[in-house]
Design a protein around this motif. Structure first.
Motif, mmCIF file in Angstrom:
data_model
loop_
_atom_site.group_PDB
_atom_site.id
_atom_site.type_symbol
_atom_site.label_atom_id
_atom_site.label_comp_id
_atom_site.label_asym_id
_atom_site.label_seq_id
_atom_site.Cartn_x
_atom_site.Cartn_y
_atom_site.Cartn_z
ATOM 1 N N GLN A 21 14.742 6.034 21.986
ATOM 2 C CA GLN A 21 15.214 7.687 21.631
ATOM 3 C C GLN A 21 16.713 7.969 22.492
ATOM 4 O O GLN A 21 17.338 8.701 21.728
ATOM 5 C CB GLN A 21 14.382 8.725 22.341
ATOM 6 N N SER A 57 20.077 8.949 20.290
ATOM 7 C CA SER A 57 20.837 10.090 20.788
ATOM 8 C C SER A 57 22.330 9.981 21.040
ATOM 9 O O SER A 57 23.187 10.752 20.610
ATOM 10 C CB SER A 57 20.147 10.834 21.885
ATOM 11 N N ASN A 91 25.554 11.029 19.129
ATOM 12 C CA ASN A 91 26.657 11.810 19.570
ATOM 13 C C ASN A 91 28.083 11.496 19.394
ATOM 14 O O ASN A 91 29.010 12.266 19.490
ATOM 15 C CB ASN A 91 26.323 11.954 21.043
ATOM 16 N N THR A 130 14.950 13.884 12.867
ATOM 17 C CA THR A 130 16.296 13.322 13.222
ATOM 18 C C THR A 130 17.173 12.649 11.990
ATOM 19 O O THR A 130 18.253 12.950 11.798
ATOM 20 C CB THR A 130 16.397 12.799 14.522
#
Length: 272
Positions: A111, A115, A119, A146
């Motif tokens: 995860q 992320s 970003n 997501t």
């Protein structure tokens, strides 16, 4: 006598090494504790330093390695692609990847990697790690959501840039004024993204029927679908209708979630 002396010397050496090892592990744990305290106070640079020292004392300290990667990840500024930010991001990425080498399938690491890549706008890598999360936990609605969100980000950026070449801004309803050339380019760029986004958002909603954010982005992806259906007015109209329904569903889901929160605050007692 010589043999006994040699054995005694060996035992003494082993005991000494054991004491040194034990001392190093205690120091490593102390640094870990300091790092956790700094992290909880959002002092991420101090936390990073403490976790690094913990690993210096005990190179096998997996918990410190995981926490160090996490501390680096919290210092990554979303959407900032300068050298310093990318350096921090790459340290975090390497830390989580190294941890995964020793702990395959660790969901938290997967995860975090998704992320970080999201970003720094490395969207294919972000989606790849979300898919790894889904392999570990097929019922993870957030991972599906997501992926759908990232698909929309990519599709929206593509559409915005291509429409600008026509001197247009997105109207959210299929952009009927776009040229045939722009229509063809949007189909090429966005068809797969739209189909993938719709698929994952629907899966997120199937897992969590009141996932209001998933409904909202389903609305937005349907509007991108209207773009790729350019040249077929009936299909464009149907896509926009689906978008509007998803928007209404988002509001309905949000209302249900707010009611659940209120009931929880009241201890689960409902008023009839």
């Amino acid at each position: 006598m010589k043999a006994n002396a040699r054995v005694s010397a060996t035992v003494a050496l082993l005991l000494s090494l054991g004491m040194l090892t034990g001392c190093a592990k205690l120091k490593a744990r102390d640094q870990l504790t300091k790092g956790v305290a700094a992290f909880k106070n959002a002092q991420y640079e101090q936390a990073t330093n403490a976790f690094e020292k913990a690993i210096e004392y005990d190179p096998t300290y997996d918990t410190a390695k995981l926490y160090l990667a996490t501390a680096y990840s919290y210092q990554v500024v979303p959407n900032l692609l300068d050298d310093n930010n990318m350096k921090t991001a790459n340290k975090a990425i390497k830390g989580f990847q190294d941890y995964l080498n020793d702990h395959p399938g660790d969901k938290v690491s997967l995860q975090q990697l998704a992320s970080i890549y999201r970003n720094i706008k490395k969207y294919p890598d972000a989606k790849r790690y979300e898919m790894e999360v889904i392999k570990v936990d097929p019922k993870d609605a957030e991972a599906h959501y997501t992926i759908g969100f990232v698909d929309w980000v990519e599709a929206y950026d593509n559409a915005r840039q291509l429409l600008a070449a026509d001197g247009l801004t997105d109207d959210g309803n299929g952009n009927a004024k776009m040229s045939k050339a722009t229509c063809a380019k949007i189909k090429e760029k966005n068809t797969d993204l739209v189909n993938d986004g719709l698929d994952h958002l629907k899966q997120a909603i199937a897992i969590n029927p009141t996932y209001d954010d998933a409904f909202q982005y389903l609305n937005l992806v349907y509007r991108r679908q209207a773009d790729v259906l350019c040249g077929d007015p009936a299909a464009v109209k149907a896509a926009v209708a689906n978008a509007e329904k998803a928007s209404q569903d988002a509001m309905g889901a949000r209302k249900i979630n707010e009611q659940k929160k209120e009931e929880k605050l009241r201890g689960g007692v409902t008023m009839n």
